[in-house]
Design a protein around this motif. Structure first.
Motif, PDB file in Angstrom:
ATOM      1  N   UNK A  72     -21.016  73.666  44.000  1.00 24.42           N
ATOM      2  CA  UNK A  72     -20.246  74.787  43.436  1.00 24.42           C
ATOM      3  C   UNK A  72     -20.728  75.092  42.025  1.00 24.42           C
ATOM      4  N   UNK A  73     -20.494  76.327  41.588  1.00 21.38           N
ATOM      5  CA  UNK A  73     -20.755  76.707  40.195  1.00 21.38           C
ATOM      6  C   UNK A  73     -19.493  76.416  39.400  1.00 21.38           C
ATOM      7  N   UNK A  74     -19.611  75.520  38.435  1.00 18.38           N
ATOM      8  CA  UNK A  74     -18.413  75.139  37.687  1.00 18.38           C
ATOM      9  C   UNK A  74     -18.392  75.744  36.281  1.00 18.38           C
ATOM     10  N   UNK A  75     -19.573  76.140  35.778  1.00 20.57           N
ATOM     11  CA  UNK A  75     -19.639  76.771  34.460  1.00 20.57           C
ATOM     12  C   UNK A  75     -20.749  77.806  34.458  1.00 20.57           C
ATOM     13  N   UNK A  76     -20.609  78.810  33.587  1.00 11.70           N
ATOM     14  CA  UNK A  76     -21.614  79.852  33.485  1.00 11.70           C
ATOM     15  C   UNK A  76     -21.547  80.472  32.100  1.00 11.70           C
ATOM     16  N   UNK A  77     -22.725  80.726  31.517  1.00 14.25           N
ATOM     17  CA  UNK A  77     -22.754  81.354  30.196  1.00 14.25           C
ATOM     18  C   UNK A  77     -24.039  81.024  29.477  1.00 14.25           C
ATOM     19  N   UNK A  78     -24.160  81.494  28.230  1.00 12.47           N
ATOM     20  CA  UNK A  78     -25.338  81.183  27.427  1.00 12.47           C
ATOM     21  C   UNK A  78     -25.265  79.728  26.960  1.00 12.47           C
ATOM     22  N   UNK A  79     -26.379  79.254  26.417  1.00  9.11           N
ATOM     23  CA  UNK A  79     -26.446  77.877  25.929  1.00  9.11           C
ATOM     24  C   UNK A  79     -25.369  77.610  24.877  1.00  9.11           C
ATOM     25  N   UNK A  80     -25.251  78.538  23.899  1.00  6.49           N
ATOM     26  CA  UNK A  80     -24.278  78.345  22.830  1.00  6.49           C
ATOM     27  C   UNK A  80     -22.846  78.397  23.355  1.00  6.49           C
ATOM     28  N   UNK A  81     -22.593  79.350  24.256  1.00  7.28           N
ATOM     29  CA  UNK A  81     -21.239  79.490  24.793  1.00  7.28           C
ATOM     30  C   UNK A  81     -20.832  78.264  25.597  1.00  7.28           C
ATOM     31  N   UNK A  82     -21.756  77.711  26.343  1.00  4.48           N
ATOM     32  CA  UNK A  82     -21.439  76.527  27.154  1.00  4.48           C
ATOM     33  C   UNK A  82     -21.190  75.302  26.277  1.00  4.48           C
ATOM     34  N   UNK A  83     -21.924  75.187  25.193  1.00 10.73           N
ATOM     35  CA  UNK A  83     -21.680  74.061  24.291  1.00 10.73           C
ATOM     36  C   UNK A  83     -20.288  74.151  23.677  1.00 10.73           C
ATOM     37  N   UNK A  84     -19.856  75.389  23.379  1.00 14.52           N
ATOM     38  CA  UNK A  84     -18.534  75.571  22.781  1.00 14.52           C
ATOM     39  C   UNK A  84     -17.404  75.233  23.747  1.00 14.52           C
ATOM     40  N   UNK A  85     -17.698  75.256  25.061  1.00 13.58           N
ATOM     41  CA  UNK A  85     -16.658  74.946  26.051  1.00 13.58           C
ATOM     42  C   UNK A  85     -16.386  73.447  26.125  1.00 13.58           C
ATOM     43  N   UNK A  86     -17.346  72.633  25.615  1.00 17.25           N
ATOM     44  CA  UNK A  86     -17.196  71.170  25.647  1.00 17.25           C
ATOM     45  C   UNK A  86     -16.925  70.664  27.074  1.00 17.25           C
ATOM     46  N   UNK A  87     -17.611  71.286  28.023  1.00 19.25           N
ATOM     47  CA  UNK A  87     -17.425  70.908  29.423  1.00 19.25           C
ATOM     48  C   UNK A  87     -18.589  70.068  29.944  1.00 19.25           C
ATOM     49  N   UNK A  88     -18.901  70.252  31.218  1.00 19.67           N
ATOM     50  CA  UNK A  88     -19.909  69.442  31.887  1.00 19.67           C
ATOM     51  C   UNK A  88     -21.301  69.697  31.306  1.00 19.67           C
ATOM     52  N   UNK A  89     -21.626  70.972  30.998  1.00 18.38           N
ATOM     53  CA  UNK A  89     -22.933  71.282  30.418  1.00 18.38           C
ATOM     54  C   UNK A  89     -23.095  70.585  29.071  1.00 18.38           C
ATOM     55  N   UNK A  90     -22.054  70.638  28.256  1.00 15.85           N
ATOM     56  CA  UNK A  90     -22.127  69.972  26.945  1.00 15.85           C
ATOM     57  C   UNK A  90     -22.372  68.478  27.123  1.00 15.85           C
ATOM     58  N   UNK A  91     -21.750  67.918  28.153  1.00 13.95           N
ATOM     59  CA  UNK A  91     -21.968  66.486  28.438  1.00 13.95           C
ATOM     60  C   UNK A  91     -23.423  66.226  28.818  1.00 13.95           C
ATOM     61  N   UNK A  92     -23.994  67.087  29.683  1.00 17.35           N
ATOM     62  CA  UNK A  92     -25.404  66.953  30.065  1.00 17.35           C
ATOM     63  C   UNK A  92     -26.311  67.092  28.848  1.00 17.35           C
ATOM     64  N   UNK A  93     -26.000  68.053  28.012  1.00 17.01           N
ATOM     65  CA  UNK A  93     -26.823  68.314  26.834  1.00 17.01           C
ATOM     66  C   UNK A  93     -26.814  67.117  25.880  1.00 17.01           C
ATOM     67  N   UNK A  94     -25.650  66.562  25.640  1.00 24.76           N
ATOM     68  CA  UNK A  94     -25.557  65.431  24.725  1.00 24.76           C
ATOM     69  C   UNK A  94     -26.276  64.200  25.279  1.00 24.76           C
ATOM     70  N   UNK A  95     -26.190  64.018  26.588  1.00 22.73           N
ATOM     71  CA  UNK A  95     -26.954  62.931  27.208  1.00 22.73           C
ATOM     72  C   UNK A  95     -28.450  63.149  27.009  1.00 22.73           C
ATOM     73  N   UNK A  96     -28.897  64.420  27.188  1.00 18.44           N
ATOM     74  CA  UNK A  96     -30.320  64.736  27.070  1.00 18.44           C
ATOM     75  C   UNK A  96     -30.806  64.529  25.642  1.00 18.44           C
ATOM     76  N   UNK A  97     -30.018  64.943  24.676  1.00 22.31           N
ATOM     77  CA  UNK A  97     -30.441  64.801  23.276  1.00 22.31           C
ATOM     78  C   UNK A  97     -30.452  63.348  22.838  1.00 22.31           C
ATOM     79  N   UNK A  98     -29.699  62.495  23.559  1.00 25.83           N
ATOM     80  CA  UNK A  98     -29.746  61.065  23.253  1.00 25.83           C
ATOM     81  C   UNK A  98     -30.881  60.360  24.000  1.00 25.83           C
ATOM     82  N   UNK A  99     -31.674  61.167  24.737  1.00 26.62           N
ATOM     83  CA  UNK A  99     -32.843  60.591  25.416  1.00 26.62           C
ATOM     84  C   UNK A  99     -32.572  60.160  26.832  1.00 26.62           C
ATOM     85  N   UNK A 100     -31.363  60.447  27.365  1.00 22.78           N
ATOM     86  CA  UNK A 100     -31.075  60.082  28.751  1.00 22.78           C
ATOM     87  C   UNK A 100     -31.491  61.221  29.654  1.00 22.78           C
TER      88      UNK A 100
END
Length: 607
Positions: free
Chosen positions: A575-603
């Motif tokens: 399913x599609x659970x989130x949709x938007x630009x990179x900045x907008x998704x980070x502001x939602x603090x949802x699943x994308x933000x979680x993926x992004x923070x994992x990626x920036x930590x090298x995971x």
């Protein structure tokens, strides 16, 4: 490993049975390939008659020389020389027509197999991706190579034996009756005995053949699995263990092969013994008749020659039993492939809609789609997605989210179970597949390169695309510096899969293909995965070029790939659970933000 062996065994083991009706249908389908060559086979038949007749007349000529007492007749020298020349002529005729017969049969057999291979390749190429999910590539290669070659052996060996040896047997019996009816009838007593021996050995030969082929299939499966996993074997120092396991399978195959050879030798020697006993029987009966002046000596000589030849065609026919068994297995295997209809196919003419590539705007709509690879587990569930013409959309999510399945539906590698996928408002199931694939271009994580030059790999061997167009495409995507470093530049011959190039260089060539073929919708499936940061920057630059003016869908392994996308689609569990630009998704603090923070930590976040 055992499962793979069992699957392979099932495919080639003659004990894998189909019903008799299907077997007959499969055999008729194979024989249909012989119909265009029926005049050639008729020629083979007449060549066989002439060659066999020339062979079998030779003992009859010697009989004439003996019984007419030409050697004791002072006036018969000229006649003997004449008959000798006729004997020589018959030998030449036999040689000539045997040669012609073999050439005609080989030409027909090779032509049949060439047509069969072409049709098989075409049939496999038309199949849906679900077909390749169910059939191992190694098995399809075996179908295309070994199975078709076995069918060639049927036409060039088995069929030849049936025609040549069958005619020989009939004509030998005819000559024996021509010489002496009573002695011929005595010899025919052997036929029931021959039939009993053949039936008795048939089960043993078939069983030994099956056992040997089963062990061979297991050996091949084990070898294929070990070669594909050689890096793992070496990294864990398993060479000695795998060698031991290979040796065990190899030894079992050796034992069964020797058993098969023993069975064949016993069978053949049984016929040799029977042949020698038959000669002794004829010599005894004929000799007594000669002493009683009831039979001429020349007739006895010819009879002995014919009875010796009598067992040769029978032996030749029985030796083709294993080839015939292999043929039936190969025919059944090929029939199972030919009987598979593509799940995804062109629409019926009355349901077809036209969409010219130059008229495509690039709007893509996924309308409440449901999709599953198997009936019991949905991969996409009531998914709704609408993409505007020219929009750059990134698709992200963890492994199993359904990202690749989504684009597989757009390329129509699979069909939706429910809902529809549309391009410019037209259901893609109403478009011809060739037309759809001109509209939608795909760049995969591991782009496939063929054996051939760089020029041919970019234009995919399409001679209508000129060299200048290819070079310009390579320059635009940034591949030209890499190509110019090669000794022969654009004419450099690549090995299979482009093993001489790095992953990034192969991707640049695949991007050049996109510019050459100009699809209106572009899909990149993990195209930047497994690349170093420098190469990724080159690919990003190439992506900005190829995506210009196109609707672009990018499945991202690295979130940095899609940060500049117009919109990012975040998927989870189909399913599609989130949709938007990179900045907008980070502001939602949802699943994308979680993926992004994992990626920036090298995971690394997998697909």
């Amino acid at each position: 490993m055992a499962n793979a062996s069992e699957r392979h065994e099932e495919e080639i083991n003659p004990s894998y049975q189909v019903d008799s009706a299907t077997r007959r249908q499969a055999f008729r389908a194979m024989l249909a390939y012989a119909k265009p060559h029926r005049m050639v086979f008729l020629g083979v038949f007449f060549c066989a008659i002439l060659a066999i007749s020339a062979d079998l007349l030779q003992p009859y000529l010697v009989k004439i020389v003996i019984d007419d007492n030409m050697l004791g007749d002072g006036q018969g020298a000229g006649r003997v020389i004449g008959l000798g020349l006729i004997y020589l002529l018959l030998a030449v005729i036999s040689l000539a027509f045997t040669y012609l017969q073999a050439n005609l049969l080989q030409r027909a057999g090779q032509s049949i197999v060439a047509a069969l291979r072409k049709d098989l390749f075409h049939h496999i190429a038309k199949q849906s991706m679900s077909f390749f999910d169910r059939h191992a590539i190694g098995s399809l290669v075996t179908n295309e190579s070994s199975d078709t070659e076995t069918i060639n052996q049927f036409f060039t060996q088995v069929l030849l034996s049936i025609v040549r040896d069958g005619l020989s047997l009939i004509m030998i019996i005819g000559f024996m009756f021509l010489l002496d009816v009573q002695l011929a009838l005595y010899c025919l007593i052997l036929l029931p005995l021959i039939a009993v021996i053949a039936i008795a050995f048939r089960a043993m030969l078939r069983n030994s053949y099956q056992r040997a082929r089963t062990q061979l299939s297991r050996l091949i499966a084990f070898l294929a699995e070990n070669l594909s996993g050689m890096s793992l074997i070496q990294s864990f120092h398993q060479e000695r263990e795998q060698l031991s396991r290979f040796s065990q399978r190899n030894q079992r195959y050796l034992r069964e092969s020797l058993r098969e050879v023993r069975a064949t030798v016993i069978f053949n020697r049984s016929f040799d013994i029977l042949g020698n006993l038959s000669v002794a029987f004829v010599v005894y009966l004929g000799g007594m008749a000669v002493f009683d002046s009831a039979l001429e000596f020349g007739v006895l000589y010819a009879f002995i020659s014919y009875i010796r030849q009598f067992f040769q065609p029978i032996n030749q026919i029985t030796q083709q039993w294993n080839t015939l068994q292999s043929t039936m297995v190969s025919v059944e295997r090929l029939w199972r492939i030919f009987s598979v209809e593509p799940e995804v196919r062109d629409p019926r003419p009355d349901q077809t809609e036209a969409l010219e590539p130059e008229q495509v705007r690039g709007q893509v709509d996924f309308n409440h789609i449901r999709f599953a690879y198997t009936d019991d587990q949905d991969v996409l569930r009531d998914l709704e997605l609408h993409i505007k013409p020219g929009e750059f959309v990134g698709i992200v999510g963890a492994t199993g989210a359904g990202k690749s399945s989504l684009v597989n539906l757009l390329t129509r590698f699979y069909d939706v179970k429910k809902g529809s996928v549309q391009i410019d408002g037209i259901d893609i199931r109403r478009l011809k597949l060739e037309e759809l694939h001109r509209i939608v271009g795909l760049v995969q994580q591991e782009p496939y390169l063929y054996s051939g030059s760089i020029i041919d790999n970019v234009r995919l061997f399409d001679e209508s695309i000129d060299r200048k167009t290819v070079i310009e495409a390579c320059r635009l995507v940034g591949a030209e510096p890499m190509i110019q470093r090669l000794k022969q530049g654009y004419d450099t011959e690549l090995s299979e899969r482009g093993s001489g190039l790095s992953a990034g260089e192969r991707q640049l060539i695949s991007f050049a293909r996109i510019l050459v073929y100009q699809p209106k919708i572009l899909i990149l499936d993990e195209a930047t995965a497994n690349l170093d940061s420098h190469t990724e920057r080159l690919i990003q630059q190439a992506l900005s070029v190829v995506s210009l003016g196109r609707t672009t869908l990018v499945i991202a392994h690295r979130l940095s790939t899609v940060q500049q996308a117009d919109r990012i689609i975040v998927m989870r569990s189909g399913r599609i659970i989130e949709s938007g630009s990179h900045e907008a998704l980070l502001l939602q603090h949802g699943y994308y933000a979680e993926l992004y923070h994992h990626a920036t930590r090298g995971t690394a976040i997998g697909q």
